[in-house]
Enzyme design. Structure first.
Site, PDB file in Angstrom:
ATOM      1  N   LYS A 111       0.915  -1.171  -0.143  1.00 32.59           N
ATOM      2  CA  LYS A 111      -0.053   0.152  -0.012  1.00 32.59           C
ATOM      3  C   LYS A 111       0.988   1.318  -0.034  1.00 32.59           C
ATOM      4  CE  LYS A 111      -4.119  -2.007   0.371  1.00 32.59           C
ATOM      5  NZ  LYS A 111      -5.426  -1.772   0.193  1.00 32.59           N
ATOM      6  N   LYS A 193      -3.434 -10.313  -6.843  1.00 26.99           N
ATOM      7  CA  LYS A 193      -4.573 -10.768  -6.319  1.00 26.99           C
ATOM      8  C   LYS A 193      -5.678  -9.864  -6.902  1.00 26.99           C
ATOM      9  CE  LYS A 193      -5.486  -8.278  -2.098  1.00 26.99           C
ATOM     10  NZ  LYS A 193      -6.368  -8.222  -1.287  1.00 26.99           N
ATOM     11  N   LYS A 196      -9.957  -4.611  -4.830  1.00 26.02           N
ATOM     12  CA  LYS A 196     -11.274  -3.458  -4.867  1.00 26.02           C
ATOM     13  C   LYS A 196     -10.517  -2.232  -5.359  1.00 26.02           C
ATOM     14  CE  LYS A 196     -13.172  -4.665  -0.554  1.00 26.02           C
ATOM     15  NZ  LYS A 196     -12.423  -4.086   0.554  1.00 26.02           N
TER      16      LYS A 196
END
Ligand code: ATP
Ligand code: LTN
Length: 325
Positions: A111, A193, A196
């Site tokens: 992130k 992966k 969202k």
């Protein structure tokens, strides 16, 4: 009968990966366990969220749990920020957590690359808040996708460190990761992966995607070289599509491989796109039948129940560390 806790961030609409990797498991577990399923809104804000959209996404996540089969008669559903003890315990656990341990977290590293201009303290501290969510309720099992295993491991470490310093207080939980479907990959890149917050909407099938649009995403999904419908190493895209097909249809991957011997990718994807389209239609019918009032009532009941448990546990914790209770 075990205590089960899990949560999903209301960062966007939930996608097939969230369902197949997490919520599908919740629905099975609620039958014979004490289950708590949370919408973790305070985790979501570690990445900037538009306030108006966040408010909608919180309700949408809770409605999604219901429409996917989480039953408020069997499990408690609630919003994290409705129970203030989560943040209170997170602060206390901060005094036990080591910076060096948090620096090792893969999600934080990923992130930080994705959000270079906003590597805030909350993003770093995210796993400690998650540990608080879990430890506050003496959770035994945490059903999550593969990517969250490391955070549950850290939760175990924090529980043990706290217990060592202050005496037996927390249960060290274990993660429950499905052998199959724990890591649904992106349709546009089967090496990452499904997420969202992926850069392209072609990465995921959101559960609220127009079913026709979702079918097109499947038709457009990246495939491997060759033409065989087979899973296994060297075939990441087909392995992923077969996994999705199997979990949605109930047919085993072996049976699907047999069924498509001699067929090309086109025919296989066409059938899978229909399976996905039907699944979404059915889900959305249920979703659209749930009113805001109904979901708010479920969340209110859930929060009231959880507050009772959380207050009790915080008294024990405060007492152990020498705060006035
Ligand atoms: P974001 O992209 O905003 O970080 P996300 O798509 O990774 O979100 P989370 O809210 O972080 O979703 O995850 C909720 C649950 O869904 C977790 O248990 C997580 O492990 C699971 N999950 C998320 N993505 C996948 C995936 N691609 N395959 C299987 N499980 C997944
Ligand atoms: N970090 C998790 C969401 C989450 C969670 C939890 C999952 C927050 N608190 C407690 C299980 C238990 C994620 O899926 N990104």
């Amino acid at each position: 009968m075990s205590r089960i806790f899990s949560g999903i961030q209301p960062t966007n609409n939930l996608h097939l990966g969230n369902y197949l990797g997490a919520v599908k498991n919740w629905v099975n577990l609620q039958k014979d366990n004490e289950c708590f399923f949370c919408v973790v809104d305070l985790h979501a804000i570690t990445v900037y969220q538009d306030p108006k959209v966040l408010r909608q996404n919180i309700l949408a996540a809770a409605k999604t749990y219901l429409a996917l089969g989480v039953d408020p008669k069997k499990a408690k559903i609630f919003v994290q920020s409705d129970v203030k003890e989560h943040t209170e315990l997170a602060w206390i656990l901060n005094t036990v957590a080591k910076i060096s341990e948090l620096e090792r977290m893969t999600q934080f590293k990923d992130k930080s690359i994705q959000h270079k201009s906003n590597i805030n303290v909350g993003l770093f501290d995210y796993p400690v808040l998650m540990a608080a969510d879990i430890l506050l309720y003496d959770t035994n099992l945490v059903p999550v996708g593969e990517d969250q295993k490391q955070h549950v491991e850290l939760t175990r470490v924090l529980a043990k460190q706290f217990n060592h310093l202050y005496g037996e207080t927390f249960v060290a939980p274990e993660s429950l990761v499905n052998k199959f479907g724990a890591r649904i990959m992106g349709l546009d890149d089967p090496t990452k992966k499904m997420s969202k917050s992926a850069a392209s909407a072609n990465n995921y099938v959101a559960l609220l995607d127009d079913p026709k649009v979702a079918a097109k995403k499947i038709m457009r999904a990246v495939t491997d070289s060759g033409s065989e419908i087979k899973s296994g190493s060297g075939k990441p895209a087909l392995t992923n599509l077969l996994t999705i097909y199997s979990l949605l249809s109930g047919e085993t991957v072996k049976d699907l491989e047999k069924k498509y011997i001699g067929s090309g990718y086109g025919a296989f994807k066409k059938d899978l796109s229909e399976v996905v389209e039907e699944f979404l239609k059915d889900f959305q019918k249920k979703y659209n039948n749930i009113s805001d009032a109904e979901v708010l009532k479920v969340l209110n009941t859930g929060a009231n129940h959880m507050r009772g448990l959380a207050e009790k546990k915080m008294k024990v914790v405060k007492n152990k560390i020498g705060l006035l209770v």
